[in-house]
Design a protein around this motif. Structure first.
Motif, PDB file in Angstrom:
ATOM      1  N   ALA A  70       0.540  -0.845  -0.002  1.00  0.00           N
ATOM      2  CA  ALA A  70      -0.034  -0.164   0.177  1.00  0.00           C
ATOM      3  C   ALA A  70       1.137   1.075  -0.242  1.00  0.00           C
ATOM      4  O   ALA A  70       0.993   2.518  -0.588  1.00  0.00           O
ATOM      5  CB  ALA A  70      -1.368  -0.424   1.317  1.00  0.00           C
TER       6      ALA A  70
ATOM      7  N   LEU B 221       2.765   1.758  -3.245  1.00  0.00           N
ATOM      8  CA  LEU B 221       1.772   2.284  -4.881  1.00  0.00           C
ATOM      9  C   LEU B 221       1.085   3.778  -3.892  1.00  0.00           C
ATOM     10  O   LEU B 221       1.578   4.804  -4.651  1.00  0.00           O
ATOM     11  CB  LEU B 221       0.575   1.374  -4.182  1.00  0.00           C
ATOM     12  CG  LEU B 221      -0.002  -0.198  -4.618  1.00  0.00           C
ATOM     13  CD1 LEU B 221      -0.690  -0.826  -4.040  1.00  0.00           C
ATOM     14  CD2 LEU B 221       0.661  -0.321  -6.229  1.00  0.00           C
ATOM     15  N   TYR B 222       1.422   4.177  -3.281  1.00  0.00           N
ATOM     16  CA  TYR B 222       1.038   5.447  -2.628  1.00  0.00           C
ATOM     17  C   TYR B 222       2.468   6.213  -2.959  1.00  0.00           C
ATOM     18  O   TYR B 222       1.792   7.487  -3.614  1.00  0.00           O
ATOM     19  CB  TYR B 222       0.551   5.648  -1.253  1.00  0.00           C
ATOM     20  CG  TYR B 222       0.566   7.466  -0.632  1.00  0.00           C
ATOM     21  CD1 TYR B 222      -0.560   7.869  -0.654  1.00  0.00           C
ATOM     22  CD2 TYR B 222       1.750   7.435  -0.375  1.00  0.00           C
ATOM     23  CE1 TYR B 222      -0.443   8.874  -0.144  1.00  0.00           C
ATOM     24  CE2 TYR B 222       2.104   9.312   0.110  1.00  0.00           C
ATOM     25  CZ  TYR B 222       0.786  10.056   0.197  1.00  0.00           C
ATOM     26  OH  TYR B 222       0.114  11.177   0.688  1.00  0.00           O
TER      27      TYR B 222
ATOM     28  N   CYS C 234      -0.705   9.773  -5.108  1.00  0.00           N
ATOM     29  CA  CYS C 234      -2.559   9.801  -5.484  1.00  0.00           C
ATOM     30  C   CYS C 234      -2.523   9.879  -3.741  1.00  0.00           C
ATOM     31  O   CYS C 234      -1.717  10.186  -2.185  1.00  0.00           O
ATOM     32  CB  CYS C 234      -2.966   8.166  -5.642  1.00  0.00           C
ATOM     33  SG  CYS C 234      -2.770   6.756  -4.329  1.00  0.00           S
TER      34      CYS C 234
ATOM     35  N   ALA D 248      -3.744   4.320  -1.036  1.00  0.00           N
ATOM     36  CA  ALA D 248      -4.080   3.476  -1.788  1.00  0.00           C
ATOM     37  C   ALA D 248      -4.320   2.565  -1.259  1.00  0.00           C
ATOM     38  O   ALA D 248      -4.264   2.336   0.315  1.00  0.00           O
ATOM     39  CB  ALA D 248      -1.975   3.379  -2.526  1.00  0.00           C
ATOM     40  N   SER D 249      -4.578   1.226  -1.577  1.00  0.00           N
ATOM     41  CA  SER D 249      -4.995  -0.186  -0.455  1.00  0.00           C
ATOM     42  C   SER D 249      -5.049  -1.020  -1.706  1.00  0.00           C
ATOM     43  O   SER D 249      -5.081  -0.789  -2.482  1.00  0.00           O
ATOM     44  CB  SER D 249      -6.724   0.530   0.211  1.00  0.00           C
ATOM     45  OG  SER D 249      -7.367   0.968  -0.949  1.00  0.00           O
TER      46      SER D 249
ATOM     47  N   ASP E 194      -8.461   0.853 -10.176  1.00  0.00           N
ATOM     48  CA  ASP E 194      -8.445  -0.727  -9.995  1.00  0.00           C
ATOM     49  C   ASP E 194      -7.924  -1.686 -10.701  1.00  0.00           C
ATOM     50  O   ASP E 194      -8.635  -1.779 -11.633  1.00  0.00           O
ATOM     51  CB  ASP E 194      -9.603  -0.468  -8.776  1.00  0.00           C
ATOM     52  CG  ASP E 194     -10.357   0.101  -7.777  1.00  0.00           C
ATOM     53  OD1 ASP E 194      -9.799   0.606  -6.988  1.00  0.00           O
ATOM     54  OD2 ASP E 194     -11.867  -0.189  -7.199  1.00  0.00           O
TER      55      ASP E 194
ATOM     56  N   LEU F  87      -5.807  -3.931  -5.973  1.00  0.00           N
ATOM     57  CA  LEU F  87      -5.383  -2.885  -5.910  1.00  0.00           C
ATOM     58  C   LEU F  87      -5.864  -1.696  -6.697  1.00  0.00           C
ATOM     59  O   LEU F  87      -6.410  -1.767  -7.645  1.00  0.00           O
ATOM     60  CB  LEU F  87      -3.611  -3.035  -6.839  1.00  0.00           C
ATOM     61  CG  LEU F  87      -3.084  -3.603  -6.703  1.00  0.00           C
ATOM     62  CD1 LEU F  87      -1.791  -4.040  -7.191  1.00  0.00           C
ATOM     63  CD2 LEU F  87      -2.653  -4.482  -5.187  1.00  0.00           C
ATOM     64  N   CYS F  88      -6.361  -1.184  -5.509  1.00  0.00           N
ATOM     65  CA  CYS F  88      -6.519   0.182  -5.241  1.00  0.00           C
ATOM     66  C   CYS F  88      -6.045   1.744  -5.494  1.00  0.00           C
ATOM     67  O   CYS F  88      -5.569   1.724  -3.910  1.00  0.00           O
ATOM     68  CB  CYS F  88      -7.864   0.692  -4.605  1.00  0.00           C
ATOM     69  SG  CYS F  88      -8.853   1.576  -4.806  1.00  0.00           S
ATOM     70  N   ILE F  89      -5.644   2.897  -6.013  1.00  0.00           N
ATOM     71  CA  ILE F  89      -5.398   3.777  -6.427  1.00  0.00           C
ATOM     72  C   ILE F  89      -6.341   5.329  -6.454  1.00  0.00           C
ATOM     73  O   ILE F  89      -6.885   5.224  -7.228  1.00  0.00           O
ATOM     74  CB  ILE F  89      -4.484   4.464  -6.973  1.00  0.00           C
ATOM     75  CG1 ILE F  89      -4.586   4.092  -8.445  1.00  0.00           C
ATOM     76  CG2 ILE F  89      -2.846   2.995  -6.610  1.00  0.00           C
ATOM     77  CD1 ILE F  89      -3.524   4.360  -9.531  1.00  0.00           C
TER      78      ILE F  89
ATOM     79  N   ASP G 279      -0.591   4.539 -15.758  1.00  0.00           N
ATOM     80  CA  ASP G 279      -0.481   4.475 -14.694  1.00  0.00           C
ATOM     81  C   ASP G 279      -1.292   3.352 -14.356  1.00  0.00           C
ATOM     82  O   ASP G 279      -0.751   2.105 -13.390  1.00  0.00           O
ATOM     83  CB  ASP G 279      -2.101   5.187 -14.167  1.00  0.00           C
ATOM     84  CG  ASP G 279      -0.784   6.960 -13.577  1.00  0.00           C
ATOM     85  OD1 ASP G 279       0.695   6.587 -13.263  1.00  0.00           O
ATOM     86  OD2 ASP G 279      -1.614   7.740 -13.593  1.00  0.00           O
TER      87      ASP G 279
ATOM     88  N   LEU H 235      -0.017  -0.281 -12.547  1.00  0.00           N
ATOM     89  CA  LEU H 235      -0.931  -0.733 -11.467  1.00  0.00           C
ATOM     90  C   LEU H 235      -1.250  -2.025 -12.492  1.00  0.00           C
ATOM     91  O   LEU H 235      -0.761  -3.338 -11.265  1.00  0.00           O
ATOM     92  CB  LEU H 235      -2.153  -0.641 -11.482  1.00  0.00           C
ATOM     93  CG  LEU H 235      -2.784  -0.476 -10.368  1.00  0.00           C
ATOM     94  CD1 LEU H 235      -2.251  -0.182  -9.133  1.00  0.00           C
ATOM     95  CD2 LEU H 235      -3.990   0.094 -10.372  1.00  0.00           C
TER      96      LEU H 235
END
Length: 180
Positions: free
Chosen positions: A32, A35-36, A41, A44-45, A124, A137-139, A152, A156
């Protein structure tokens, strides 16, 4: 080294903690955070796809946010409530929404998640192990819409592959150890 290569190296290095005492929990948090930083962003999760008698749902198992008070960790999103979102993720492996609050397919998320978290844009990507969906994965971007670039999306997707492989290896190592 270009940012994409540095990012992939960081994800591969994070997998080293899987064998340690903090294991999977620490790995998820490192993912996470990586990703952040890479996507610059708001949050990120990492979400895992779970099965339940009432149907599938995504559970946020790690998140990193610019605002620690706004964090998705522990949140559950049920497939029955967000069918189009789930269908798109399963079919195409990506859900790109430059303005999530105006996205008709995310209308069910608006009051329960998007507005409370201040989410305006999300990208995502689903990850899998041996062809089976494992998670997402979510930003996210808060406050303003954001057009996610093709770079991006590619980065991802590549991250999703690296993470799927790392988790599969971890599971394999655990099975080998439990047999011994």
């Amino acid at each position: 080294m270009p940012p994409s290569h540095e990012f992939m190296s960081e994800l591969r290095a994070a997998a080293d903690v899987l064998a340690g005492p903090e294991g999977l929990t620490r790995y998820r948090q490192l993912v996470a955070e990586a990703l952040y930083r890479r996507f610059q962003c708001s949050m990120a999760s990492l979400w895992l796809l779970r099965e339940a008698p009432a149907g599938r749902f995504l559970e946020c198992v790690a998140a990193f946010s610019e605002n620690p008070e706004l964090n998705a960790a522990g949140t559950e999103l049920h497939e029955k409530d967000f069918q189009v979102y789930f269908d798109t993720l399963i079919r195409t492996k990506v859900y790109n929404s430059p303005d999530a609050q105006e996205d008709p397919h995310l209308a069910g998320l608006k009051d329960s998640y998007l507005l409370p978290q201040g989410v305006r844009a999300l990208l995502d990507v689903a990850f899998q192990i041996n062809g089976q969906p494992l998670g997402v994965l979510c930003i996210e971007q808060r406050e303003t819409p954001r057009i996610w670039s093709k770079v991006d999306e590619v980065d991802l997707r590549n991250a999703a592959s690296v993470i799927g492989i790392s988790i599969a290896r971890h599971r394999n190592d655990e099975q080998q150890t439990s047999v011994a």
